[in-house]
Design an enzyme around this catalytic site. Structure first.
Site: not given
Ligand SMILES: *[C@@H]1O[C@H](CO)[C@@H](O)[C@H](O)[C@H]1NC(C)=O
Ligand SMILES: *[C@@H]1O[C@H](CO)[C@@H](O)[C@H](O)[C@H]1NC(C)=O
Ligand SMILES: *[C@@H]1O[C@H](CO)[C@@H](O)[C@H](O)[C@H]1NC(C)=O
Length: 429
Positions: A170, A231
């Protein structure tokens, strides 16, 4: 038409096809050279469904713990997921203890993963599956656990020692695009130095976009797949916004995809709460057209037969996993319909027609056959099979004909077109 002229016409059509495939068929850029993700990665990832639930006291069945992954591993094998191609069982954020150990290594939360990640990896491997894990290029993970900045080599080695097979990396808590890019590159090199084959799943372009236009040629050299957009949520609005993002940026992102490196539109949320059956069909069909990694995020202990059938649909998975490895694109948008298409191996094409109108009933849409596959998909004719929502053989269509489809609101009709010249040359052998 006599045989001779038929053969000549087929021959010309074939030559034209091959020339066209050469013209836009060559993967422009080199992929990360780890031999992995030659087709989009398939598996399960905990984030969308289980998020950062660390409360095992109150919610022992849905907290991020060893138990959750052991149960999913069992089900991936016993319920046919592994046989369908879903091989990577992946942990997302919130697996870590809040501190590194005395040697600076990441460690799993000892209450929730009492036997550690190595033990989990061994179990997952014993089932013929692979294990994915999560870390972050910055100073902290998105949920605030230790980040890998300054620890890229140590962390890569730790993951390799544990037997990890995939890393989702990430990009939270990075203070500059330079640190972001350096972090993604350094971790890629660190993984390579471990000598272990580890799929490298990046979010580099997602975090870079607000500041610079990502260089996909470069990203492809370091990552096996990369997230571009926000997301995914368990909602139609979210699925739709990802499709809109992808089609709006298709000139930049579609050419970057190919064996070894893929655009990642995020998890499949099929089998959860937010999408209707038609919307689940749309997600599955379009993720196949986009050559997307297929990471389900759902609860395999509680999943409807409809969702399971869709996620395990062999014909649709075959399109997603097509060895030519070319991502599809949006061909047309009009009157709240979208037509997407994807070139496949053996001169076949996949075509998806989406009805984006979320009011009213089923609407029909007529496609001129000659407009598909740059005019080549059905020249001189093709065999069309509808794969979704229900498999139906539609038969032979000549170049001059049209195909009428009927599509439910927010649903999709997914078609596979087999070149008649290919079928003719096969049957004449
Ligand atoms: C590391 O990179 C080299 C050079 O690109 C490649 O030949 C090798 O297979 C890679 N090793 C791993 C484990 O990815
Ligand atoms: C991590 O924090 C240190 C100290 O504040 C800072 O110098 C460094 O740039 C940060 N790294 C990243 C990737 O944000
Ligand atoms: C993108 O990266 C590639 C490979 O590193 C490099 O050759 C190319 O010049 C870069 N393109 C731009 C526009 O910076």
């Amino acid at each position: 038409m006599n045989l001779m002229s038929r053969v000549t016409r087929l021959g010309c059509a074939l030559a034209f096809c091959c020339l066209a495939l050469v013209l836009w068929g060559v993967p422009g850029t080199r992929a990360l050279n780890n031999g992995l993700a030659m087709t989009p990665t398939m598996g399960w990832l905990h984030w969308e469904r289980f998020m950062c639930n660390v409360n095992c006291q109150e919610e022992p069945d849905s907290c991020i713990s060893e138990k959750l992954f052991l149960q999913m591993a069992d089900l991936m094998v016993s319920d046919g997921w592994k046989d369908a191609g879903y091989q990577y069982l992946c942990i997302d954020d919130c697996w870590m203890a809040p501190q590194r150990d005395s040697k600076g290594r990441l460690q799993a939360d000892s209450n929730r993963f009492p036997n550690g990640i190595r033990h989990l990896a061994d179990f997952v491997h014993s089932k013929g599956l692979k294990l994915g894990i999560y870390a972050d290029a910055g100073n902290k993970t998105c949920a605030g656990y230790p980040g890998s900045y300054g620890y890229y080599d140590i962390d890569a080695k730790t993951f390799a020692d544990w037997g990890v097979d995939l890393l989702k990396f990430d990009g939270c808590y990075c203070d500059s695009v330079k640190h972001l890019a350096d972090g993604y590159k350094q971790m890629s090199l660190a993984l390579n130095r471990t000598g272990r084959s580890i799929v490298y799943s990046c979010e580099w372009p997602l975090y870079a976009w607000p500041f610079v236009k990502p260089n996909y040629t470069e990203i492809r050299q370091y990552c096996n797949h990369w997230r571009n957009s926000a997301d995914i949520y368990d909602s139609w609005q979210s699925v739709r916004s990802i499709l809109d993002w992808t089609s709006s940026n298709q000139e930049s992102v579609v050419p970057a995809a190919g064996p070894g490196g893929w655009n990642d539109p995020d998890m499949l949320v099929i089998g959860n709460f937010g999408l209707s059956q038609d919307q689940q069909v749309t997600q599955m069909a379009l993720w196949a057209i986009m050559a997307a990694p297929l990471f389900m995020s759902n609860d395999l202990r509680h999943i409807s037969p409809e969702a399971k059938g869709l996620l395990q649909n062999k014909d649709v998975i075959a399109i997603n996993q097509d060895p030519l490895g070319k991502q599809g694109y949006r061909l047309r948008k009009n009157d709240n319909f979208e037509v997407w298409e994807r070139p496949l191996s053996n001169l076949a094409w996949a075509v998806a027609v989406v009805n984006l109108q979320d009011i009213g009933g089923p609407r029909s849409y007529t496609i001129p056959i000659a407009s598909l596959g740059k005019g080549l998909a059905c020249n001189p004719a093709c065999l069309i099979t509808q794969l979704l929502p229900v498999k139906t053989k539609l038969g032979f269509y000549e170049w001059t004909k049209s195909l009428k489809t009927q599509i439910n609101p927010t649903g999709t009709v997914l078609l596979r077109l087999e070149s008649a010249s290919k079928i003719a040359s096969k049957s004449s052998l």
